[in-house]
Design a protein around this motif. Sequence first.
Motif, PDB file in Angstrom:
ATOM      1  N   PRO A 183      71.058  46.773  22.824  1.00  0.00           N
ATOM      2  CA  PRO A 183      71.869  47.850  24.005  1.00  0.00           C
ATOM      3  C   PRO A 183      73.430  48.258  23.502  1.00  0.00           C
ATOM      4  O   PRO A 183      73.717  46.295  23.570  1.00  0.00           O
ATOM      5  N   VAL A 184      74.075  49.155  23.596  1.00  0.00           N
ATOM      6  CA  VAL A 184      75.465  48.700  23.962  1.00  0.00           C
ATOM      7  C   VAL A 184      76.543  49.137  24.980  1.00  0.00           C
ATOM      8  O   VAL A 184      75.661  49.746  25.573  1.00  0.00           O
ATOM      9  N   PRO A 185      77.402  48.472  25.214  1.00  0.00           N
ATOM     10  CA  PRO A 185      77.968  48.969  26.946  1.00  0.00           C
ATOM     11  C   PRO A 185      78.387  49.984  26.946  1.00  0.00           C
ATOM     12  O   PRO A 185      77.570  50.487  27.742  1.00  0.00           O
ATOM     13  N   TRP A 186      79.067  50.197  26.157  1.00  0.00           N
ATOM     14  CA  TRP A 186      79.568  52.044  26.137  1.00  0.00           C
ATOM     15  C   TRP A 186      78.461  53.176  25.521  1.00  0.00           C
ATOM     16  O   TRP A 186      78.875  54.083  25.584  1.00  0.00           O
ATOM     17  N   VAL A 187      77.034  52.481  25.461  1.00  0.00           N
ATOM     18  CA  VAL A 187      76.311  53.800  24.710  1.00  0.00           C
ATOM     19  C   VAL A 187      75.415  53.943  26.367  1.00  0.00           C
ATOM     20  O   VAL A 187      74.852  54.213  27.061  1.00  0.00           O
TER      21      VAL A 187
END
Length: 275
Positions: A183-187
Amino acid sequence: MRLPASFVPLLVIAAALVSLMAMRVSGAPNGSLAVQAIAFVLAALLVLPKRTAAWIESLDARWLGGAILLVAIAVLAAGVEIDGARRWLRIGPVLVHPASLLGSILLLALARAPGNAWCMLLAGAAIACFGLGNDGAASLAFALGSSGLLLVERKAWKTLLPLCVLAWCLAAWGWTRPDTLAPVPWVELIVSHTWTASALLGIAASVLLVMLPLPFVLAALEPRQRGAGVALAGFWSGLLLAGLAGNYPVPVIGYGASPVIGWVLALRLLSSRSP
């Protein structure tokens, strides 16, 4: 319920501002911010004008279903694969997610001809291709959207019920498969990171997320729009729930050009059908 003419542009502008601010506080690089901003600008320039919606509305539902099926086949056969998931097509430096970009058009085509067996077969094949790419979010969105359409168009149950069963089976399969994408913080994690950075911005982002399917719910209050409104409300609620409950991108507010353009396109198509 007919929405004010200025509602859609104002909602899109608010979503763009909140999305860019939420991405910034979540640590998004400048390149991602630029792509997101360009997506909103493209949506405003290419999608909001009436001629775009009029052209799409003029196409036969079977042609729309067939064209989207070809895209879905391209994703499954030659799309970009990341950690076992094949959900994207590469266009230059950008990864496009066709399911969120074109899913609304597919459901609108079904809403225009709910009893047409050819439309059902084409839509079912496209939904199957998207789902077989290990895309639980898209499968859930199609399951909720097609189920909503079935509730409204009960007379067309012979064509819509098999589609619903297929979509729900693909959703169950997608959500029970392991998803190893980091998981990506801004996605995927943008909501929690936004709340951590700023409670005010977190509230704004949460309100905008609730607003994503709301225009479609309101449109469904009109008898002429009921099928299309319920189908699109289900579709975008599915993408939203997947982004909040699973390891999938949060649509529109999180990074991703395809959901941005797909959402604005759905708003424009539905508003163009209002009497």
